[in-house]
Structures are given as C-alpha cells and as structure tokens.
Design a protein around this motif. Sequence first.
Motif, mmCIF file in Angstrom:
data_model
loop_
_atom_site.group_PDB
_atom_site.id
_atom_site.type_symbol
_atom_site.label_atom_id
_atom_site.label_comp_id
_atom_site.label_asym_id
_atom_site.label_seq_id
_atom_site.Cartn_x
_atom_site.Cartn_y
_atom_site.Cartn_z
ATOM 1 N N PRO A 44 0.792 -1.247 -0.034
ATOM 2 C CA PRO A 44 -0.099 -0.059 0.226
ATOM 3 C C PRO A 44 0.772 1.217 0.103
ATOM 4 C CG PRO A 44 -0.852 -1.489 1.715
ATOM 5 C CD PRO A 44 0.380 -2.097 1.202
ATOM 6 N N GLN A 45 1.951 1.246 0.569
ATOM 7 C CA GLN A 45 2.713 2.667 0.651
ATOM 8 C C GLN A 45 3.460 2.601 -0.785
ATOM 9 O OE1 GLN A 45 3.224 4.513 2.859
ATOM 10 N NE2 GLN A 45 4.472 5.897 1.458
ATOM 11 N N LEU A 46 3.636 1.675 -1.381
ATOM 12 C CA LEU A 46 4.276 1.570 -2.850
ATOM 13 C C LEU A 46 3.336 2.460 -3.647
ATOM 14 C CD1 LEU A 46 5.915 -1.692 -3.638
ATOM 15 C CD2 LEU A 46 7.004 0.400 -2.203
ATOM 16 N N GLU A 47 1.909 2.040 -3.569
ATOM 17 C CA GLU A 47 0.838 2.725 -4.187
ATOM 18 C C GLU A 47 0.570 4.214 -3.717
ATOM 19 O OE1 GLU A 47 -0.479 1.429 -6.815
ATOM 20 O OE2 GLU A 47 -0.017 -0.692 -6.611
ATOM 21 N N ARG A 48 0.805 4.347 -2.498
ATOM 22 C CA ARG A 48 0.793 6.000 -2.119
ATOM 23 C C ARG A 48 1.800 6.695 -2.768
ATOM 24 N NH1 ARG A 48 -1.763 7.192 2.725
ATOM 25 N NH2 ARG A 48 0.285 8.533 3.374
ATOM 26 N N THR A 49 2.755 6.284 -2.992
ATOM 27 C CA THR A 49 4.030 6.853 -3.454
ATOM 28 C C THR A 49 3.693 6.977 -4.958
ATOM 29 O OG1 THR A 49 5.577 5.927 -1.767
ATOM 30 C CG2 THR A 49 6.402 6.979 -3.746
ATOM 31 N N VAL A 50 3.318 5.988 -5.875
ATOM 32 C CA VAL A 50 2.872 6.404 -7.165
ATOM 33 C C VAL A 50 1.988 7.440 -7.229
ATOM 34 C CG1 VAL A 50 1.797 5.172 -9.149
ATOM 35 C CG2 VAL A 50 3.407 3.880 -7.494
ATOM 36 N N GLU A 51 0.912 7.286 -6.354
ATOM 37 C CA GLU A 51 -0.208 8.398 -6.501
ATOM 38 C C GLU A 51 0.442 9.855 -6.233
ATOM 39 O OE1 GLU A 51 -3.403 8.145 -7.073
ATOM 40 O OE2 GLU A 51 -3.376 5.957 -7.200
ATOM 41 N N LEU A 52 1.443 9.978 -5.178
ATOM 42 C CA LEU A 52 2.034 11.104 -5.291
ATOM 43 C C LEU A 52 2.897 11.571 -6.035
ATOM 44 C CD1 LEU A 52 3.058 13.194 -2.788
ATOM 45 C CD2 LEU A 52 4.861 12.018 -2.313
ATOM 46 N N LEU A 53 3.588 10.794 -6.759
ATOM 47 C CA LEU A 53 4.472 11.029 -7.771
ATOM 48 C C LEU A 53 3.544 11.474 -9.069
ATOM 49 C CD1 LEU A 53 7.322 8.373 -7.553
ATOM 50 C CD2 LEU A 53 7.289 10.888 -6.759
ATOM 51 N N ALA A 54 2.703 10.895 -9.116
ATOM 52 C CA ALA A 54 1.739 11.212 -10.335
ATOM 53 C C ALA A 54 1.049 12.597 -10.217
ATOM 54 C CB ALA A 54 0.621 9.868 -10.554
ATOM 55 N N ALA A 55 0.712 12.957 -9.003
ATOM 56 C CA ALA A 55 0.049 14.325 -8.631
ATOM 57 C C ALA A 55 1.186 15.270 -8.730
ATOM 58 C CB ALA A 55 -0.562 14.138 -7.166
ATOM 59 N N ILE A 56 2.442 15.141 -8.441
ATOM 60 C CA ILE A 56 3.479 15.901 -8.636
ATOM 61 C C ILE A 56 3.609 16.183 -10.198
ATOM 62 C CG2 ILE A 56 6.027 16.342 -8.256
ATOM 63 C CD1 ILE A 56 5.811 14.878 -5.928
ATOM 64 N N VAL A 57 3.706 15.340 -11.104
ATOM 65 C CA VAL A 57 3.722 15.552 -12.414
ATOM 66 C C VAL A 57 2.571 16.508 -12.795
ATOM 67 C CG1 VAL A 57 3.650 14.352 -14.796
ATOM 68 C CG2 VAL A 57 5.064 13.363 -12.982
ATOM 69 N N ALA A 58 1.235 16.026 -12.448
ATOM 70 C CA ALA A 58 0.130 16.839 -12.739
ATOM 71 C C ALA A 58 0.240 18.281 -12.391
ATOM 72 C CB ALA A 58 -1.010 16.002 -12.308
ATOM 73 N N SER A 59 0.866 18.514 -10.997
ATOM 74 C CA SER A 59 0.899 20.039 -10.629
ATOM 75 C C SER A 59 1.888 20.689 -11.518
ATOM 76 C CB SER A 59 1.648 19.872 -9.210
ATOM 77 O OG SER A 59 0.664 19.362 -8.490
ATOM 78 N N MET A 60 2.796 19.931 -12.072
ATOM 79 C CA MET A 60 3.945 20.668 -13.037
ATOM 80 C C MET A 60 3.149 20.875 -14.323
ATOM 81 S SD MET A 60 7.530 18.955 -11.883
ATOM 82 C CE MET A 60 8.488 20.153 -13.557
ATOM 83 N N ASP A 61 2.536 19.913 -14.816
ATOM 84 C CA ASP A 61 2.001 20.006 -16.352
ATOM 85 C C ASP A 61 0.916 21.366 -15.981
ATOM 86 O OD1 ASP A 61 3.129 17.990 -17.568
ATOM 87 O OD2 ASP A 61 1.534 16.738 -17.057
ATOM 88 N N ARG A 62 0.280 21.596 -14.898
ATOM 89 C CA ARG A 62 -0.689 22.663 -14.691
ATOM 90 C C ARG A 62 0.098 24.051 -14.789
ATOM 91 N NH1 ARG A 62 -3.452 19.029 -11.269
ATOM 92 N NH2 ARG A 62 -2.504 19.929 -9.520
ATOM 93 N N ASP A 63 1.204 24.006 -14.165
ATOM 94 C CA ASP A 63 2.003 25.185 -13.974
ATOM 95 C C ASP A 63 3.427 24.868 -14.071
ATOM 96 O OD1 ASP A 63 3.178 27.450 -12.952
ATOM 97 O OD2 ASP A 63 2.606 27.536 -10.850
ATOM 98 N N PRO A 64 4.028 25.149 -15.281
ATOM 99 C CA PRO A 64 5.436 24.520 -15.604
ATOM 100 C C PRO A 64 6.389 25.307 -15.042
ATOM 101 C CG PRO A 64 4.112 24.592 -17.638
ATOM 102 C CD PRO A 64 3.302 25.301 -16.499
ATOM 103 N N LEU A 65 6.178 26.698 -14.324
ATOM 104 C CA LEU A 65 6.902 27.517 -13.633
ATOM 105 C C LEU A 65 7.126 27.351 -12.081
ATOM 106 C CD1 LEU A 65 6.151 30.951 -15.337
ATOM 107 C CD2 LEU A 65 7.610 29.278 -16.039
ATOM 108 N N ILE A 66 6.398 26.176 -11.820
ATOM 109 C CA ILE A 66 6.419 25.678 -10.258
ATOM 110 C C ILE A 66 7.716 25.434 -9.965
ATOM 111 C CG2 ILE A 66 5.512 23.440 -10.373
ATOM 112 C CD1 ILE A 66 3.557 23.969 -8.098
ATOM 113 N N LEU A 67 8.485 24.854 -10.719
ATOM 114 C CA LEU A 67 9.715 24.255 -10.470
ATOM 115 C C LEU A 67 11.067 25.211 -10.781
ATOM 116 C CD1 LEU A 67 11.419 21.592 -9.531
ATOM 117 C CD2 LEU A 67 11.761 21.253 -12.088
#
Length: 329
Positions: free
Chosen positions: A303-326
């Motif tokens: 379950p922790q592996l799956e939670r980490t997948v969800e976190l990384l996917a959400a981080i990628v989505a955040s960067m796609d919405r706002d490319p200047l966030i990084l």
Amino acid sequence: FMLAFVAAIARGRYGIATFLSAIVPMILVLETEWLWSPVSGLLPLEEDNIVGVFPGHVQGPTLVLCAHYDTATQFGDHITWARWMPIVGLAVALALALSLSGLWQRRWGRELPRMLRLSVAGFVLVPFGAMAVFFSAGPLVRTPSPGALDNGGSVAVLLRLAERLTLRPADAPTTVKLVFLAAEEERALGSWHYANMLREKQSVGVINLEIVGASDQLAYVLEEGFALRRYHPSDSLVDLVRKTAQKMWGQPLAARRLPGAMYTDGRSFLAQGIAAVTLMSVYEGGPRGLHSARDSRDRLLVPQLERTVELLAAIVASMDRDPLILRTR
C-alpha cells in the motif's frame, strides 16, 4: 597498502611506512569524497543507467524521477559500518604517528621497541581487515540479497508510474524521465555520471527514491552528501512535494536525517548544482538487514508503494498545470 605498511614497520623501513600511511587517506578521500578511482579503477566494471523518457514541450521543465536498481550482498549494514569508520580514521592517524616516531627516533640513533611497533601495526590492520570482510567477503559466502527494500520497492514505484504516464495528454508541457540508476552501491557512480550529463540543462528537478515501502510513512531527506561536503535539498522541490502531500493526505511530508553511514544517489545531483530531493520511508534507526538475505519481498508494504505512485503522479500533474512551479535556477 596496509599489509605493506605492516611489513615496512616490522622491518624498520620507516620512510616507506610513512609514505604508505600518508597515501592511504589520500586514496580514501579521492575514492569516496571526489569519486575518482585511482585504485578501484584498475579493475573496471561497466554498468548501465536505464532511462525512459515521456517527452513534453521543448521549452518546458524536466522532472527526473530516479531509483537505483542495483543491490549488494555484504556482511553488516550501514549501522555496522558507521561504528567502524571512526576507528579507521584513528588507525590511519596511528599509522602515520608510528612511522614519523620511528624516523625521529632513528635520527637520534635510537629504535622503537619491536613489540611496540608490531602491536600498533596490528591494531592499525584490524579495522581495515574488518572493512574488507564487510564489503568483499559477503558475495563469496552469503546468500545473495533479494534487494527488496534496497531498492526494489522504489524501482517498482517507477514502473507503476510509467503506466500512469502513458495516459498523459500528448501536449503535456513537462518532460518526465524515469531513470533506473546503476552502481549506487559503488559510491553512487551511476548517478554521478548521469548528474554530470544534466548539469548544463535548465529547469531540471530530480526526485530520488530510496528504501520506499519499508514503512507506512514517507519523508524527505533533510541533508545528505559526503564526509566533507553536505547539501540540503532544493527548496522549490521540497515545497512542491510537501504541498502535494498535504493536499492528498492532509499533512505534509516530514523531514528526516539519513541514519548511520547511509548515503543516496541524491548527493550526486546536489553536489553538481542540480535541484534534487530524496524521498524515503521513515524507519527509526534505518531498516536493518539490508545487503543480506533478510532484505526480502515480505518486508515491503505494497500500500505504501501505491501511495508513493499516487504522490509522484500528482506532482507531475501539478507541474503540467504550472510549468513554472519548479524554480531550479
């Protein structure tokens, strides 16, 4: 080198002993601190980093998500090594002091007692012999480590994430690279080589995964590096990771220090000026039994592996919405 030092001391060859006791710490610093290979490079072994690319806009940011795929089989673990490393430093200092004392005594026509010379030389040899057993004898006599915590769980996270990334829109702005790093167990040479390739690129951030799935809590590493050089993670990446976790789970990721003598691939990127942060499972004192048959799949919390997948996917989505966030430069 240290066996030659003992032989030189036993024969009263203090000049040779001084040279050997001085060159050993120099080689250790070059090999472990600056990752040069004047001795280990005499027996070269080639390993490959594996890179999967999900391209974005040419002018968009690049997010590197990485985990090392190699493991090792050894005696002891990072806690054991941490106990011996100060003794190695003391042994080097004693070796140099003994050699210089012998030269000084001989200058005045005296000799150090043979029993004293052999006793100190024997003590000097012990920690180097112990470290040689820790690092070299394991593959010959121990059952190979499955490498589940170190670092199979993190590799599994990236493979699961790859399935998610195939569903991104074709015009997504962020280039995502999934990098499976070699030679982390050999002074993190694989990540050092890859970081050198990234050094000149702009708008690059790196999230490194280490020992993910060892517990049900994820954290970011507060500080890492080398014996003489220490680095803190990128503020912008830490902010991005913490805010994403806060939004998903109701609380930000905590900060944790690396236990014992542990290091990660994150240090390679930070040392070369690349924005990076390492994520790892929280485990008080660090998980024991790594680099042995005890590092088995039953210790992974799926379950922790799956939670980490969800976190990384959400981080990628955040960067796609706002490319200047990084903000990496």
